[in-house]
Design a protein around this motif. Sequence first.
Motif, PDB file in Angstrom:
ATOM      1  N   GLN A  79       0.832  -1.205   0.000  1.00  0.00           N
ATOM      2  CA  GLN A  79       0.000   0.000   0.000  1.00  0.00           C
ATOM      3  C   GLN A  79       0.866   1.254   0.000  1.00  0.00           C
ATOM      4  O   GLN A  79       0.570   2.221  -0.708  1.00  0.00           O
ATOM      5  N   GLU A  80       1.945   1.247   0.774  1.00  0.00           N
ATOM      6  CA  GLU A  80       2.842   2.402   0.802  1.00  0.00           C
ATOM      7  C   GLU A  80       3.480   2.610  -0.567  1.00  0.00           C
ATOM      8  O   GLU A  80       3.611   3.742  -1.035  1.00  0.00           O
ATOM      9  N   LYS A  82       2.192   1.714  -3.447  1.00  0.00           N
ATOM     10  CA  LYS A  82       1.140   2.210  -4.331  1.00  0.00           C
ATOM     11  C   LYS A  82       0.867   3.693  -4.084  1.00  0.00           C
ATOM     12  O   LYS A  82       0.687   4.468  -5.029  1.00  0.00           O
ATOM     13  N   ILE A  83       0.884   4.104  -2.817  1.00  0.00           N
ATOM     14  CA  ILE A  83       0.680   5.519  -2.481  1.00  0.00           C
ATOM     15  C   ILE A  83       1.784   6.367  -3.088  1.00  0.00           C
ATOM     16  O   ILE A  83       1.516   7.422  -3.674  1.00  0.00           O
ATOM     17  N   ARG A  84       3.042   5.926  -2.956  1.00  0.00           N
ATOM     18  CA  ARG A  84       4.156   6.687  -3.540  1.00  0.00           C
ATOM     19  C   ARG A  84       4.002   6.804  -5.058  1.00  0.00           C
ATOM     20  O   ARG A  84       4.227   7.867  -5.637  1.00  0.00           O
ATOM     21  N   LEU A  86       1.193   6.647  -6.821  1.00  0.00           N
ATOM     22  CA  LEU A  86       0.080   7.549  -7.116  1.00  0.00           C
ATOM     23  C   LEU A  86       0.436   9.008  -6.841  1.00  0.00           C
ATOM     24  O   LEU A  86       0.012   9.900  -7.579  1.00  0.00           O
ATOM     25  N   GLU A  87       1.231   9.261  -5.802  1.00  0.00           N
ATOM     26  CA  GLU A  87       1.663  10.634  -5.522  1.00  0.00           C
ATOM     27  C   GLU A  87       2.563  11.157  -6.641  1.00  0.00           C
ATOM     28  O   GLU A  87       2.434  12.315  -7.055  1.00  0.00           O
TER      29      GLU A  87
END
Length: 114
Positions: A79-80, A82-84, A86-87
């Motif tokens: 998840q981390e 994926k967040i990076r 997407l950011e």
Amino acid sequence: MKLIRRLIGLPLAVVAIVFAVANRDMVTVELWPFPWTATLPLYLLSLGTLAVGIVIGALFAWASGSHKRAQTRREKKGQERKIRTLERENQTLKTETERLAAPVEEQKSLPPAA
């Protein structure tokens, strides 16, 4: 939660104290295959055995949850990641939007052609 612990823990502590006072007689414990013997109060033997059982049970419970904890760690890392991603994509899109919007802003600020 503290209140519940106290409501349960206090009566258990009272029971353990009453049990200890009532069972102060000394007993001899022989560890059969070994030549060791121990003389100790009955309450210490009983409560000590109970404490050892609780610790062993807690260790088994902790060990049985290791698979779930490892799975949760892997999911969190995914998840981390994926967040990076997407950011970074969001930042790229913002930059591209600003780049494309700049000529439109310049056209609005220019006086009309005669």
